[in-house]
Design a protein around this motif. Structure first.
Motif, mmCIF file in Angstrom:
data_model
loop_
_atom_site.group_PDB
_atom_site.id
_atom_site.type_symbol
_atom_site.label_atom_id
_atom_site.label_comp_id
_atom_site.label_asym_id
_atom_site.label_seq_id
_atom_site.Cartn_x
_atom_site.Cartn_y
_atom_site.Cartn_z
ATOM 1 N N ASN A 1 104.773 87.373 -16.250
ATOM 2 C CA ASN A 1 105.572 88.196 -15.345
ATOM 3 C C ASN A 1 107.066 88.218 -15.648
ATOM 4 O O ASN A 1 107.741 89.209 -15.344
ATOM 5 N N MET A 2 107.612 87.144 -16.229
ATOM 6 C CA MET A 2 109.056 87.072 -16.459
ATOM 7 C C MET A 2 109.443 87.352 -17.903
ATOM 8 O O MET A 2 110.446 88.021 -18.159
ATOM 9 N N LEU B 1 115.635 90.204 -11.699
ATOM 10 C CA LEU B 1 115.378 90.924 -12.943
ATOM 11 C C LEU B 1 115.011 92.379 -12.674
ATOM 12 O O LEU B 1 115.452 93.285 -13.396
ATOM 13 N N MET C 1 110.154 81.611 -8.473
ATOM 14 C CA MET C 1 109.709 82.714 -9.342
ATOM 15 C C MET C 1 110.027 84.084 -8.743
ATOM 16 O O MET C 1 110.510 84.985 -9.444
ATOM 17 N N GLN C 2 109.743 84.267 -7.461
ATOM 18 C CA GLN C 2 109.964 85.583 -6.864
ATOM 19 C C GLN C 2 111.443 85.947 -6.803
ATOM 20 O O GLN C 2 111.815 87.110 -6.962
ATOM 21 N N LEU D 1 113.725 84.982 -8.996
ATOM 22 C CA LEU D 1 114.078 85.394 -10.347
ATOM 23 C C LEU D 1 113.535 86.790 -10.625
ATOM 24 O O LEU D 1 114.242 87.655 -11.167
ATOM 25 N N ASN D 2 112.302 87.039 -10.259
ATOM 26 C CA ASN D 2 111.686 88.343 -10.492
ATOM 27 C C ASN D 2 112.455 89.450 -9.784
ATOM 28 O O ASN D 2 112.698 90.522 -10.351
ATOM 29 N N TYR E 1 102.325 81.936 -15.339
ATOM 30 C CA TYR E 1 102.917 82.976 -14.494
ATOM 31 C C TYR E 1 104.209 83.508 -15.121
ATOM 32 O O TYR E 1 104.448 84.721 -15.165
ATOM 33 N N PHE E 2 105.039 82.597 -15.639
ATOM 34 C CA PHE E 2 106.322 82.973 -16.218
ATOM 35 C C PHE E 2 106.122 83.868 -17.440
ATOM 36 O O PHE E 2 106.802 84.896 -17.592
ATOM 37 N N LYS F 1 110.164 90.991 -18.941
ATOM 38 C CA LYS F 1 111.421 91.494 -18.363
ATOM 39 C C LYS F 1 112.617 90.876 -19.078
ATOM 40 O O LYS F 1 113.611 91.557 -19.374
ATOM 41 N N LEU F 2 112.536 89.573 -19.375
ATOM 42 C CA LEU F 2 113.646 88.908 -20.059
ATOM 43 C C LEU F 2 113.781 89.405 -21.497
ATOM 44 O O LEU F 2 114.898 89.542 -22.001
#
Length: 354
Positions: free
Chosen positions: A273-274, A341, A334-335, A337-338, A269-270, A277-278
Motif C-alpha cells: 500500500n505504501m 501520501l 499506516m493510515q 502515512l497513507n 501492508y507497507f 505511492k512512495l
C-alpha cells in the motif's frame, strides 16, 4: 588527535528540526516522525515499573542481572555493557591504539557516520570503501563493517563472512562488526559461532527493542581486552533504571516473537500500500529495506523536494546524501502515512516533484 571536528547528523531529530525552522517544538506530537530507524512498536514499559521505579533512582547500578540476561539472549557473555553501542564506537580507537600495526582504518562510505568520525578524532588515517568486497582484496589493519548497514540495508553475505573470518584468523587485523540492527534477523549474526579473537561485535537494544532512550549496548570480543575495556568504559556506564528495564526486555521472549510477527505483517501492508505511492513520490524504485527501515536512492535535488513535500503534510523522514530513509511505521501509523501520501499525489505537490 582532533576533538574539534564537526559531529555527524542523525535521524530522530524532529524537535531539533522544528527549532531550526522556527516552528513550535511543542508541536512534535502533531507530526509523524519516521526519521529514525528504530522499531515504531517498541517493547512496552510495564506499568509495574512506572509505578514502583522510584527506588531505582537511589541505587548505584549493578549490571549482574543484565549480564546474565544478555548471556542467555545472545548465547554469549558480552565483554562489556555500555551506554549504547555509541560508547563502544567512542572507545575502540583508544582500545586498539597500541594493538593494531598501524593507524589506518577502513570504514564504509555509506553507513553510520559516527564510526569514521570517532577514528578521525583519535588521529587515525580513515579510508572509505563502497562495498565490503573491497576489504577482501586490499590490505588493511582495522576495518569497520555494518551488517545490516544503515541506511543502505545491505547485509554481509555468508561468503563474505567466511572470507573475513579467514583474514582475521590468518593475519594481524582487527574487525569491528556493528550488528546494532540485527536482532530481527539473528540468524545472520557472527555471535552464532566461534568469534575470531580480533573481532569486536556491537549490539544494541535501541533498534529492534525500540529502547533508544535507555542507552544500552553490548560489545563482544576476546576476554583479553576485558580489563582495558572496563577501564575505558568506567564503573557505572548505564543508569540503574535502564539496567532493570533492559533485563526484562531481553527475557521477554513472548514479546520478541510477537514483534517479529508484527514486523512481517507491517512489511506486507507497507509494501502493498505504501511503496507504490512512495516510488511515485520519490520518482525512484531504487529501494532496499531491512526489517526496521526502507531506504530509497535518488538524486539529491529530488530528495530535497520530496522531503519538503512530506513536511507539508506533517511527515518527517531522514534525508541523506542521495538517499532518504523511513522507519517502518507502527500499525496504527499506516493510515496517517497513507492519508498524507494520497494528499500529495492528488495535489500540486506531485506537479512540483515532476
Amino acid at each position: 588527535m582532533n576533538f574539534e571536528l564537526e559531529p555527524p547528523k542523525h535521524g530522530g531529530d524532529l524537535e531539533a528540526f522544528l527549532r531550526s525552522e522556527n516552528l513550535d517544538p511543542n508541536s512534535a506530537d502533531r507530526w509523524l516522525d519516521l526519521s529514525s530507524a528504530c522499531n515504531r512498536e517498541p517493547w512496552p514499559i510495564p506499568e509495574s515499573f512506572l509505578e514502583n521505579s522510584a527506588k531505582l533512582w537511589y541505587e548505584l547500578p549493578d549490571a549482574f542481572a543484565l549480564q546474565q540476561a544478555a548471556n542467555e539472549y545472545f548465547g554469549l557473555a558480552p565483554l562489556a555493557i555500555g551506554a549504547g553501542t555509541q560508547q563502544f564506537i567512542e572507545i575502540l580507537p583508544a582500545l586498539l591504539i597500541e594493538h593494531a600495526k598501524s593507524k589506518k582504518v577502513w570504514v564504509p562510505a555509506v553507513g553510520y557516520q559516527e564510526h569514521g568520525f570517532s577514528w578521525r578524532k583519535w588521529g587515525y588515517d580513515v579510508r572509505e570503501y563502497q562495498d565490503v568486497s573491497e576489504l577482501l582484496i586490499n590490505e588493511w589493519d582495522i576495518a569497520v563493517v555494518i551488517s545490516p548497514n544503515n541506511p543502505s540495508g545491505q547485509y554481509l553475505t555468508s561468503a563474505q563472512s567466511e572470507q573475513l573470518k579467514v583474514l582475521l584468523e590468518t593475519s594481524e587485523r582487527y574487525l569491528v562488526l556493528d550488528e546494532a540492527f540485527l536482532d530481527a534477523t539473528p540468524e545472520a549474526s557472527w555471535l552464532n559461532g566461534p568469534l575470531p579473537r580480533s573481532c569486536f561485535v556491537l549490539r544494541s537494544v535501541g533498534k529492534f527493542f525500540g529502547l533508544a532512550g535507555a542507552r544500552v549496548g553490548f560489545m563482544f570480543g576476546d576476554q583479553a581486552f576485558a580489563a582495558s575495556t572496563k577501564s575505558l568504559v568506567g564503573p557505572w556506564p548505564v543508569a540503574t533504571p535502564a539496567l532493570h528495564l533492559v533485563t526484562q526486555a531481553l527475557k521477554d521472549r513472548d514479546w520478541q516473537a510477537e514483534s517479529l510477527a508484527s514486523l512481517t505483517e507491517r512489511h506486507a501492508y507497507f509494501e502493498a500500500n505504501m511503496v507504490p505511492k512512495l516510488n511515485t513520490l520519490f520518482d525512484s524504485q531504487d529501494m532496499m529495506h531491512t526489517p526496521l527501515f526502507y531506504t530509497w536512492q535518488l538524486e539529491q535535488g529530488q530528495a530535497l523536494k520530496a522531503v519538503h513535500a512530506l513536511h507539508s503534510v506533517g511527515i518527517h523522514i531522514r534525508l541523506g546524501q542521495g538517499w532518504v530513509r523511513l522507519s517502518l511505521p507502527a500499525g496504527h501509523e499506516m493510515q496517517r502515512l497513507n492519508h498524507g501520501l494520497v494528499r500529495l499525489l492528488q495535489g500540486h505537490q506531485l506537479k512540483e516533484l515532476g
